[in-house]
Design a protein around this motif. Structure first.
Motif, PDB file in Angstrom:
ATOM      1  N   LYS A  59      -7.596  51.728  23.571  1.00  0.00           N
ATOM      2  CA  LYS A  59      -6.263  51.163  23.032  1.00  0.00           C
ATOM      3  C   LYS A  59      -6.815  50.118  22.227  1.00  0.00           C
ATOM      4  CE  LYS A  59      -2.132  54.082  22.923  1.00  0.00           C
ATOM      5  NZ  LYS A  59      -1.733  54.284  22.104  1.00  0.00           N
ATOM      6  N   GLU A  60      -6.368  49.686  21.466  1.00  0.00           N
ATOM      7  CA  GLU A  60      -6.814  48.220  19.948  1.00  0.00           C
ATOM      8  C   GLU A  60      -5.833  47.405  20.912  1.00  0.00           C
ATOM      9  OE1 GLU A  60      -8.362  48.581  16.285  1.00  0.00           O
ATOM     10  OE2 GLU A  60     -10.131  49.573  16.705  1.00  0.00           O
ATOM     11  N   GLY A  61      -5.629  45.847  20.342  1.00  0.00           N
ATOM     12  CA  GLY A  61      -4.721  45.012  20.830  1.00  0.00           C
ATOM     13  C   GLY A  61      -4.190  44.603  22.429  1.00  0.00           C
ATOM     14  N   LYS A  62      -3.840  43.672  22.184  1.00  0.00           N
ATOM     15  CA  LYS A  62      -3.023  43.521  23.309  1.00  0.00           C
ATOM     16  C   LYS A  62      -1.729  43.970  23.759  1.00  0.00           C
ATOM     17  CE  LYS A  62      -1.634  39.217  26.307  1.00  0.00           C
ATOM     18  NZ  LYS A  62      -2.139  37.565  26.097  1.00  0.00           N
ATOM     19  N   LEU A  63      -1.455  44.128  24.807  1.00  0.00           N
ATOM     20  CA  LEU A  63      -0.197  44.994  25.416  1.00  0.00           C
ATOM     21  C   LEU A  63       1.095  43.828  25.821  1.00  0.00           C
ATOM     22  CD1 LEU A  63      -1.013  47.616  28.515  1.00  0.00           C
ATOM     23  CD2 LEU A  63      -0.892  47.615  26.517  1.00  0.00           C
ATOM     24  N   GLU A  64       1.772  44.564  24.869  1.00  0.00           N
ATOM     25  CA  GLU A  64       3.134  43.565  24.670  1.00  0.00           C
ATOM     26  C   GLU A  64       4.399  44.595  25.308  1.00  0.00           C
ATOM     27  OE1 GLU A  64       3.083  40.832  24.171  1.00  0.00           O
ATOM     28  OE2 GLU A  64       1.105  40.567  22.948  1.00  0.00           O
ATOM     29  N   TYR A  65       5.149  44.240  26.004  1.00  0.00           N
ATOM     30  CA  TYR A  65       6.079  44.780  26.834  1.00  0.00           C
ATOM     31  C   TYR A  65       7.020  44.186  27.263  1.00  0.00           C
ATOM     32  CZ  TYR A  65       2.755  43.592  31.075  1.00  0.00           C
ATOM     33  OH  TYR A  65       2.207  43.783  31.429  1.00  0.00           O
ATOM     34  N   LYS A  66       8.122  44.514  27.827  1.00  0.00           N
ATOM     35  CA  LYS A  66       9.002  43.446  28.344  1.00  0.00           C
ATOM     36  C   LYS A  66       9.584  44.265  29.390  1.00  0.00           C
ATOM     37  CE  LYS A  66      11.941  42.728  24.034  1.00  0.00           C
ATOM     38  NZ  LYS A  66      13.376  42.401  23.461  1.00  0.00           N
ATOM     39  N   ASN A  67       9.400  46.170  30.233  1.00  0.00           N
ATOM     40  CA  ASN A  67       9.410  46.403  31.378  1.00  0.00           C
ATOM     41  C   ASN A  67       8.510  47.380  31.523  1.00  0.00           C
ATOM     42  OD1 ASN A  67      10.975  48.371  30.117  1.00  0.00           O
ATOM     43  ND2 ASN A  67      12.394  47.323  30.235  1.00  0.00           N
ATOM     44  N   VAL A  68       8.362  47.807  32.379  1.00  0.00           N
ATOM     45  CA  VAL A  68       7.314  48.705  32.965  1.00  0.00           C
ATOM     46  C   VAL A  68       8.079  49.652  31.658  1.00  0.00           C
ATOM     47  CG1 VAL A  68       6.584  51.004  34.590  1.00  0.00           C
ATOM     48  CG2 VAL A  68       7.034  48.389  35.754  1.00  0.00           C
ATOM     49  N   GLU A  69       9.133  50.963  31.536  1.00  0.00           N
ATOM     50  CA  GLU A  69       9.604  51.677  30.937  1.00  0.00           C
ATOM     51  C   GLU A  69       8.560  51.584  29.266  1.00  0.00           C
ATOM     52  OE1 GLU A  69      11.135  54.559  31.206  1.00  0.00           O
ATOM     53  OE2 GLU A  69      11.153  53.659  33.454  1.00  0.00           O
ATOM     54  N   ASP A  70       8.759  50.213  28.988  1.00  0.00           N
ATOM     55  CA  ASP A  70       8.342  49.985  27.727  1.00  0.00           C
ATOM     56  C   ASP A  70       6.640  50.234  28.214  1.00  0.00           C
ATOM     57  OD1 ASP A  70      11.099  48.906  26.325  1.00  0.00           O
ATOM     58  OD2 ASP A  70       9.984  46.522  26.371  1.00  0.00           O
ATOM     59  N   LEU A  71       6.038  49.820  28.983  1.00  0.00           N
ATOM     60  CA  LEU A  71       4.434  49.732  29.170  1.00  0.00           C
ATOM     61  C   LEU A  71       4.189  50.795  28.882  1.00  0.00           C
ATOM     62  CD1 LEU A  71       1.648  48.729  29.184  1.00  0.00           C
ATOM     63  CD2 LEU A  71       2.850  47.903  32.208  1.00  0.00           C
ATOM     64  N   VAL A  72       5.204  51.668  29.746  1.00  0.00           N
ATOM     65  CA  VAL A  72       4.203  53.353  29.629  1.00  0.00           C
ATOM     66  C   VAL A  72       4.688  53.995  28.487  1.00  0.00           C
ATOM     67  CG1 VAL A  72       5.503  55.457  30.847  1.00  0.00           C
ATOM     68  CG2 VAL A  72       5.250  53.800  32.421  1.00  0.00           C
TER      69      VAL A  72
END
Length: 219
Positions: A59-72
């Motif tokens: 996947k392109e780009g940097k991962l932006e998330y607030k918590n594990v749920e967002d990340l998954v």
């Protein structure tokens, strides 16, 4: 002086189970527990600050998330888990020092997370966990006791916690294995091999390091 050497493994631990076979084809779906397993692993890695995910292979780009749920959710986006057979995650690791926290990139990673089978590995390409670091500039080992004393315990603690939470049958984590430049895995632990640490200590003794106690942990 560089206290770690990206590109060379110091330790690599494989997590696997025999619940699902190795047969795959282009229509093989993700195994049923994949989201649950992924959340368990990522929760422990993030909470421990051993791996703060920043990049996802494929996947392109940097991962932006607030918590594990967002990340998954980010990982699931566009049916990613259905489109790949395996992926890896790179990111930052927080290292403790006497002055506070330092951030290092790409020294602890999740690799080869299979979507069709319960299998992945966690690896480190850093000497920060070891009492001596191989310094590229001088091409020799130098003492690294501050970072070692404050951080070495974190590797086995995280590995054991993940293994316990997953509950997979995983005998491979208990093997004794030599890696690059004299690093030695024994179960969850990571050491400089007896030969290397003894040789380096004799050539450059450090009164703050207990060689006998260190060697006893390898028995």
């Amino acid at each position: 002086m560089k206290l770690y050497t990206p590109g060379e493994y110091r330790g690599r631990w494989y997590f696997e189970s025999n619940k699902y076979g190795d047969d795959i084809d282009k229509d093989t779906p993700p195994y049923p527990e994949i989201l649950s397993d992924l959340k368990k692993v990522l929760s422990i890695l993030i909470e421990s600050k051993m791996l703060l995910p920043r990049f996802l292979e494929g996947k392109e780009g940097k991962l932006e998330y607030k918590n594990v749920e967002d990340l998954v959710t980010l990982i699931e986006t566009d049916n990613f888990l259905y489109k790949c057979f395996l992926f890896g995650i790179r990111g930052d690791t927080i290292i403790y020092t006497e002055e506070g926290e330092e951030t290092y990139s790409n020294i602890f990673s999740l690799e080869g997370f299979r979507t069709f089978q319960q299998y992945f590995s966690l690896s480190t390409k850093s000497d920060i966990w070891l009492p001596m670091s191989f310094d590229i500039d001088s091409y020799s080992f130098v003492w690294n006791l501050e970072r070692h004393n404050l951080n070495y315990y974190r590797v086995p603690a995280v590995l054991k916690k993940i293994n316990d939470v997953l509950g997979w049958e995983n005998e491979s984590l208990l093997v004794r294995e030599f890696n690059e430049l004299g690093s030695l895995q024994i179960g969850y632990d990571l050491f400089l091999s007896q030969q290397v640490i003894t040789r380096e200590y004799n050539e450059n003794p450090n009164p703050e390091f207990n060689l006998k106690e260190y060697l006893s942990k390898m028995e």
